[in-house]
Design an enzyme around this catalytic site. Structure first.
Site, PDB file in Angstrom:
ATOM      1  N   GLY B  67       0.832  -1.197   0.000  1.00 17.37           N
ATOM      2  CA  GLY B  67       0.000   0.000   0.000  1.00 17.37           C
ATOM      3  C   GLY B  67       0.868   1.248   0.000  1.00 17.37           C
ATOM      4  O   GLY B  67       1.891   1.314   0.682  1.00 17.37           O
ATOM      5  N   GLY B  69      -0.665   4.500   0.161  1.00 15.43           N
ATOM      6  CA  GLY B  69      -1.406   5.673   0.612  1.00 15.43           C
ATOM      7  C   GLY B  69      -0.586   6.392   1.660  1.00 15.43           C
ATOM      8  O   GLY B  69       0.629   6.174   1.775  1.00 15.43           O
ATOM      9  N   LEU B  70      -1.242   7.229   2.447  1.00 20.06           N
ATOM     10  CA  LEU B  70      -0.473   8.026   3.401  1.00 20.06           C
ATOM     11  C   LEU B  70       0.294   7.169   4.389  1.00 20.06           C
ATOM     12  O   LEU B  70       1.444   7.459   4.707  1.00 20.06           O
ATOM     13  CB  LEU B  70      -1.403   8.986   4.129  1.00 20.06           C
ATOM     14  CG  LEU B  70      -1.569  10.294   3.381  1.00 20.06           C
ATOM     15  CD1 LEU B  70      -2.638  11.151   4.009  1.00 20.06           C
ATOM     16  CD2 LEU B  70      -0.238  11.049   3.343  1.00 20.06           C
ATOM     17  N   GLY B  72       1.254   3.873   4.044  1.00 18.85           N
ATOM     18  CA  GLY B  72       2.274   3.054   3.388  1.00 18.85           C
ATOM     19  C   GLY B  72       3.418   3.871   2.811  1.00 18.85           C
ATOM     20  O   GLY B  72       4.599   3.531   3.001  1.00 18.85           O
ATOM     21  N   HIS B 293     -20.617   8.431   5.597  1.00 20.49           N
ATOM     22  CA  HIS B 293     -20.330   9.868   5.532  1.00 20.49           C
ATOM     23  C   HIS B 293     -21.618  10.618   5.242  1.00 20.49           C
ATOM     24  O   HIS B 293     -22.334  10.280   4.311  1.00 20.49           O
ATOM     25  CB  HIS B 293     -19.297  10.140   4.443  1.00 20.49           C
ATOM     26  CG  HIS B 293     -18.636  11.458   4.607  1.00 20.49           C
ATOM     27  ND1 HIS B 293     -19.303  12.638   4.433  1.00 20.49           N
ATOM     28  CD2 HIS B 293     -17.374  11.784   4.971  1.00 20.49           C
ATOM     29  CE1 HIS B 293     -18.462  13.641   4.663  1.00 20.49           C
ATOM     30  NE2 HIS B 293     -17.289  13.150   4.997  1.00 20.49           N
ATOM     31  N   SER B 311     -16.770  17.274   0.885  1.00 22.05           N
ATOM     32  CA  SER B 311     -16.086  17.376   2.177  1.00 22.05           C
ATOM     33  C   SER B 311     -17.001  17.815   3.302  1.00 22.05           C
ATOM     34  O   SER B 311     -17.844  18.690   3.155  1.00 22.05           O
ATOM     35  CB  SER B 311     -14.944  18.380   2.073  1.00 22.05           C
ATOM     36  OG  SER B 311     -14.485  18.672   3.369  1.00 22.05           O
ATOM     37  N   ARG B 357     -20.171  12.560  12.504  1.00 21.91           N
ATOM     38  CA  ARG B 357     -20.672  11.923  11.287  1.00 21.91           C
ATOM     39  C   ARG B 357     -21.743  10.870  11.533  1.00 21.91           C
ATOM     40  O   ARG B 357     -22.731  10.812  10.823  1.00 21.91           O
ATOM     41  CB  ARG B 357     -19.505  11.270  10.540  1.00 21.91           C
ATOM     42  CG  ARG B 357     -18.588  12.307   9.973  1.00 21.91           C
ATOM     43  CD  ARG B 357     -17.430  11.675   9.249  1.00 21.91           C
ATOM     44  NE  ARG B 357     -16.623  12.749   8.661  1.00 21.91           N
ATOM     45  CZ  ARG B 357     -15.512  12.535   7.992  1.00 21.91           C
ATOM     46  NH1 ARG B 357     -15.059  11.312   7.815  1.00 21.91           N
ATOM     47  NH2 ARG B 357     -14.851  13.554   7.483  1.00 21.91           N
ATOM     48  N   GLU B 452      -5.747   3.007   7.852  1.00 20.44           N
ATOM     49  CA  GLU B 452      -7.130   2.521   7.941  1.00 20.44           C
ATOM     50  C   GLU B 452      -7.195   0.991   8.000  1.00 20.44           C
ATOM     51  O   GLU B 452      -8.190   0.419   8.447  1.00 20.44           O
ATOM     52  CB  GLU B 452      -7.944   3.044   6.747  1.00 20.44           C
ATOM     53  CG  GLU B 452      -9.442   2.867   6.916  1.00 20.44           C
ATOM     54  CD  GLU B 452     -10.247   3.410   5.743  1.00 20.44           C
ATOM     55  OE1 GLU B 452      -9.679   4.159   4.919  1.00 20.44           O
ATOM     56  OE2 GLU B 452     -11.441   3.086   5.637  1.00 20.44           O
ATOM     57  N   SER B 467      -8.518  10.825   9.935  1.00 22.68           N
ATOM     58  CA  SER B 467      -8.020   9.657   9.206  1.00 22.68           C
ATOM     59  C   SER B 467      -6.699   9.966   8.519  1.00 22.68           C
ATOM     60  O   SER B 467      -5.761   9.166   8.567  1.00 22.68           O
ATOM     61  CB  SER B 467      -9.036   9.153   8.191  1.00 22.68           C
ATOM     62  OG  SER B 467      -9.169  10.036   7.116  1.00 22.68           O
TER      63      SER B 467
END
Lengths: 248, 664
Positions: B67, B69-70, B72, B293, B311, B357, B452, B467
């Site tokens: 991964g 993403g942020l 990884g 969401h 958002s 949320r 996540e 997150s």
């Protein structure tokens, strides 16, 4: 609505490609363009035929994965969007659409509409960063960046790396992509230390990948989904010349 | 503090069994290995006493990070900078496209730049409360503590956060809190943070410390003597199966919200890496805790492939309402002020439109189900900016949310400066994930989970803008220490051999499964099954759940799974670029995860955060927690396809008082 799709089919990177025509009926105006391709693929697969391979992921215009030439225009007839943001309401019932991959020497076709854009990663790897290893950062507010400078840097940094600029350029140039990163980092005080070395390395890598030169047609800016400005190219040239004169 | 606390023996656990809710089996309690000391000192204590690996030894140790993403990318880059050999995998064609890129609103950090009373403790408390008291105190405190470092790191990398005219960093507020601690880069904060991490990663690729495997999908975890030893991956371009050995494997593969088919996630997001690790012995925690969401766009047509997120930051200036009359078909601008029900402001006066949320989504569903929904399918509520535009001017609103308004117009053809947006709840973020201890290590020694993909920090409901924070903090600041601690006594351990019997078996199993999919030659696509599963889960294990529905769902999912293995159609062979085969493997895993989600929801007989059991609610429809019986994390063990085994991690609250979570 009904659409006739002339789609580029190519089995592999080395195979000869050709257009095949498909007709889809009962489409809804509110569907996205990629959802139309989903419908086509579901039909093909159910019949046991090979689906059309195309790049896509986030489907909200930010990951930069999708991209195809639709009737000769990168990301289709509407400006300022990616292919996934295109909806069928932009077409008329009975239209014929010609759908091709982004084409450039540095973006070889992998299969159908899917292309290899790893050249972009190598351009970034050559110098498109600030060398701030984890742990070395000073307190964030010790680096003051005026609002307008931050906004301008953001405008450059907004590039999603889709490659529409390259696909639409008659020279297959990556000047807009490369310059956007160079400008983003050069505009920020924390990016200045490496600015000269960065521009030289990135331009060198860009040339090595087989991208063409920029001849200022500005087609890239017109087709960029994020509206990245050609002024970034001007800044890249300025940084480059400065680096050559003053030494990287 | 004794250093031996940090060795791997503390990960040991044993299992006893008895049958509980449904036919699930209860196992033993498990421990999170939280360092001793005061809450505020635990992380520092860990760092002070953790094992280290010297720079000369790091280059002998190999870490696989799946991964980009942020979590990884930041971890792979950081480990590369430290000098480890890193192999970085992603299924996308470039690491820059991982789905962190789509996060819009911002990232939280308790810098207290606004001087509005923020602190590490307050951020910790907001997050614990936001998670409905179902997260570990020590993890959450560490998250808040490290948040300050993240902003420093991101700014140093060149992330163009919003600034005041003076040049100082700007903040805005997000749901569930009363301070302004959210840093943002217009509506593209995730993209800008990810580009920072991606650039750091590519710098290490260039330096030779990280080897990048794009367009590769992990299809199995390999374990030798119970420890992680590597992965089996499929090269998505050629279909070839590859073996990769390492001393440590980290899964940073994101969440599984795409299990619902219609969600805010990218089309390729999937849970196969974590699920296949689960089947090799890693426990899955809180599987049914999934956030819907509140501000996504509603479903408009039957072929829709995703629900675009708008958002949450829009709720800073937008007011949410529905008509006071049921089935009101007037255009929104024709409905006078006194005939509008601003239901969040009415029900939650102190937080109003910035209620968290889970609460906002449930309140929307309540109004829609009661017949007050708007839009062509009556499945939406209004998010109205007319008051904000009147008060602040269109220019100011455009500067804050311009790209979101543009996106809305592109998708719907509606100008939100002129009429309210229509929004609806959509499957979004999985609080559940692989169970990890304080070190982010799973129940398999040497297998870590970050971002996540793990369950750790958000309890039963995640606060907006936490997150991005968790993913970054796991990757930049936590896992590099805990992985070093794990490796510190393995500097003489040889790299596992990729020709070991365990690799042979794992590869053979992966190939057999792919061949089996291809040979079914039925008449239904993987996507059709995915859509049917998604509808089942929305109906029975979505925003609200009940006992009978969950039992029905387990049966229906099993039936659908049987049909899948009988009627799946995949054209082409396994050893080639085969997009249908990729989907089939992911959907096959979703059936099993869906079933576990239902078991998880069924056995938790309380409502907490995003998990709302209809049987457990207050007279005014709020979630009713049961701290006496359910103050624990459910960690599930795979039981070879039989009813799963539940292990419990008790949650101890020493620094906060358990309270009814109220936003009124």
């Amino acid at each position: 609505m009904k659409l006739r799709l002339k789609i580029w089919r190519q089995d592999s990177a080395t195979a000869q490609g050709m257009f095949k025509t498909y007709t889809l009926d009962n489409l809804e105006k509110g569907m996205s363009f990629l959802e139309m391709l989903d419908v086509l693929n579901q039909q093909l697969v159910t019949k046991g035929e090979r689906p059309v391979v195309f790049d896509h992921d986030c489907r909200e215009g930010i990951c930069g994965t999708c991209g195809m030439m639709i009737n000769g225009r990168a990301h289709g007839p509407i400006g300022g969007i990616t292919t996934c943001q295109l909806h069928l309401r932009s077409f008329n019932d009975g239209d014929e659409l010609t759908i091709e991959p982004f084409r450039a020497k540095a973006f070889p076709v992998i299969k159908d509409l899917k292309i290899d854009r790893s050249a972009f990663d190598r351009i970034i790897a050559s110098g498109g960063y600030i060398s701030a290893s984890t742990g070395s950062a000073p307190e964030a507010n010790s680096i003051l960046i005026p609002h307008d400078v931050a906004e301008s840097a953001f405008d450059s940094a907004a590039c999603i790396g889709c490659g529409a600029c390259v696909a639409t350029c008659k020279n297959g140039s990556a000047a807009l992509f490369t310059s956007a990163k160079i400008s983003h980092l050069a505009k920020l005080p924390q990016g200045r230390a490496e600015a000269r070395a960065r521009v030289v390395k990135m331009v060198e890598q860009m040339d090595k990948e087989g991208f063409g030169h920029c001849t200022n047609t500005e087609a890239c800016e017109a087709e960029c989904p994020m509206g990245v400005s050609v002024l970034n190219i001007a800044q890249m040239n300025w940084e480059y010349n400065k680096a050559l004169l003053l030494g990287a | 503090m004794p250093t031996e606390t940090f060795t791997e023996e503390r990960h040991a656990l044993t299992i006893e069994s008895k049958t509980i809710g449904g036919d699930a089996i209860e196992g033993k309690s498990i421990r999170a290995n939280i360092p001793s000391g005061d809450l505020a000192d635990k992380w520092q204590n860990f760092k002070d006493h953790a094992g280290l690996v010297s720079p000369a030894n790091r280059k002998k140790l190999r870490v696989i990070v799946v991964g980009t993403g942020l979590a990884g990318a930041s971890l792979a880059a950081t480990l590369g900078e430290m000098g480890y050999q890193v192999l970085s995998f992603c299924f996308q064609d470039s690491p820059r496209r991982a789905h962190s890129v789509a996060a819009q609103g911002g990232v939280n950090a308790c810098k207290n730049y606004k001087n509005d009373g923020d602190s590490i403790y307050r951020m910790f408390y907001d997050t614990i409360k936001g998670g409905d008291f179902r997260a570990r105190e020590a993890n959450v405190y560490r998250l808040a503590e490290c948040s300050r470092l993240l902003i420093d790191q991101a700014v140093a990398q060149g992330v163009p956060f919003a600034r005041e005219y003076s040049g100082y960093l700007n903040n805005r507020s997000f749901g569930g809190v009363q301070v302004s601690r959210t840093f943002y880069a217009r509506g593209q904060t995730g993209q800008q943070l990810l580009l920072g991490a991606y650039q750091a990663l590519m710098r290490q690729v260039n330096a030779g410390t990280v080897k990048l495997y794009a367009q590769h999908e992990m299809l199995d975890l390999v374990t030798i003597d119970g420890k992680a030893a590597g992965i089996i991956a499929r090269n998505l371009l050629t279909g070839e199966i590859e073996r990769h050995a390492a001393h440590v494997v980290v899964l940073a593969t994101g969440g599984y919200g795409k299990i619902y088919y219609l969600s805010t996630l990218a089309m390729g997001c999937n849970a196969s890496a974590i699920w296949r690790a689960h089947k090799k012995g890693a426990f899955m925690a809180s599987t049914s805790w999934i956030q819907f969401h509140p501000t996504s766009l509603p479903q408009l047509g039957e072929h829709q492939s995703k629900l675009t997120l708008m958002s949450e930051s829009l709720r800073n200036d937008g007011r949410i309402w529905v008509p006071k009359k049921q089935n009101d078909s007037r255009a929104p601008n024709d409905i006078p002020e006194n005939e509008r029900d601003y239901y969040l402001e009415r029900r939650y006066p102190s937080f109003g439109n910035l209620a968290p949320r889970d609460i906002s989504s449930r309140a929307a569903k309540e109004r829609i189900d009661a017949g007050y929904g708007v839009g062509p399918q009556k499945n939406a509520v209004y998010l109205d900016f007319s008051h904000a535009i009147k008060a602040q001017g269109k220019k100011k609103i455009a500067e804050k949310y311009g790209n979101l308004f543009d996106m809305y117009r592109k998708i719907t053809g509606i100008d939100a400066y002129e009429e309210p947006m229509m929004i609806s709840p959509s499957a979004h973020f999985t609080m559940g994930g692989l169970w990890v201890d304080y070190d982010l290590m799973t129940t398999i020694p040497g297998l870590f989970a970050a971002g996540e993909a793990n369950f750790a920090d958000h309890g039963a409901n995640r606060l907006g803008a936490n997150s991005l924070l968790q993913a970054c903090v796991d990757g930049y600041f936590i896992a590099p220490y805990t992985i070093a601690n794990y490796l510190s006594n393995k500097i003489k351990t040889e790299l596992p051999s990729a020709s070991h019997q365990a690799f042979n078996e794992a590869e053979a199993n992966v190939k057999a499964q792919l061949d089996m999919f291809v040979k079914i030659r039925g008449d239904k696509t993987a996507e059709t099954f995915h859509k049917e599963l998604g509808r089942l889960l929305y109906d029975y294990c979505g925003l609200s759940r009940n006992r009978d529905g969950l039992k029905t769902a387990i049966k229906k999912i099993r039936d659908l799974k049987d049909e899948f293995y009988a009627r799946l159609m995949i054209p082409e062979e396994a050893i080639t670029l085969n997009i249908e085969l990729e989907k089939a493997g992911r959907v096959a895993d979703y059936f099993e995860i869906g079933e576990l989600m239902c078991y998880d929801a069924l056995t938790r007989e309380e409502s907490c955060g995003a998990h709302f059991r209809e049987e457990y609610q207050t007279p005014d429809g709020e979630a009713m927690r049961n701290d006496d019986d359910f103050r624990f994390i459910s960690a599930w063990e795979w039981n070879n396809g039989q009813a799963p085994i539940l292990h419990k991690e008790s949650l101890e609250f020493e620094s906060v008082k358990l309270a009814e979570r109220s936003y009124k």
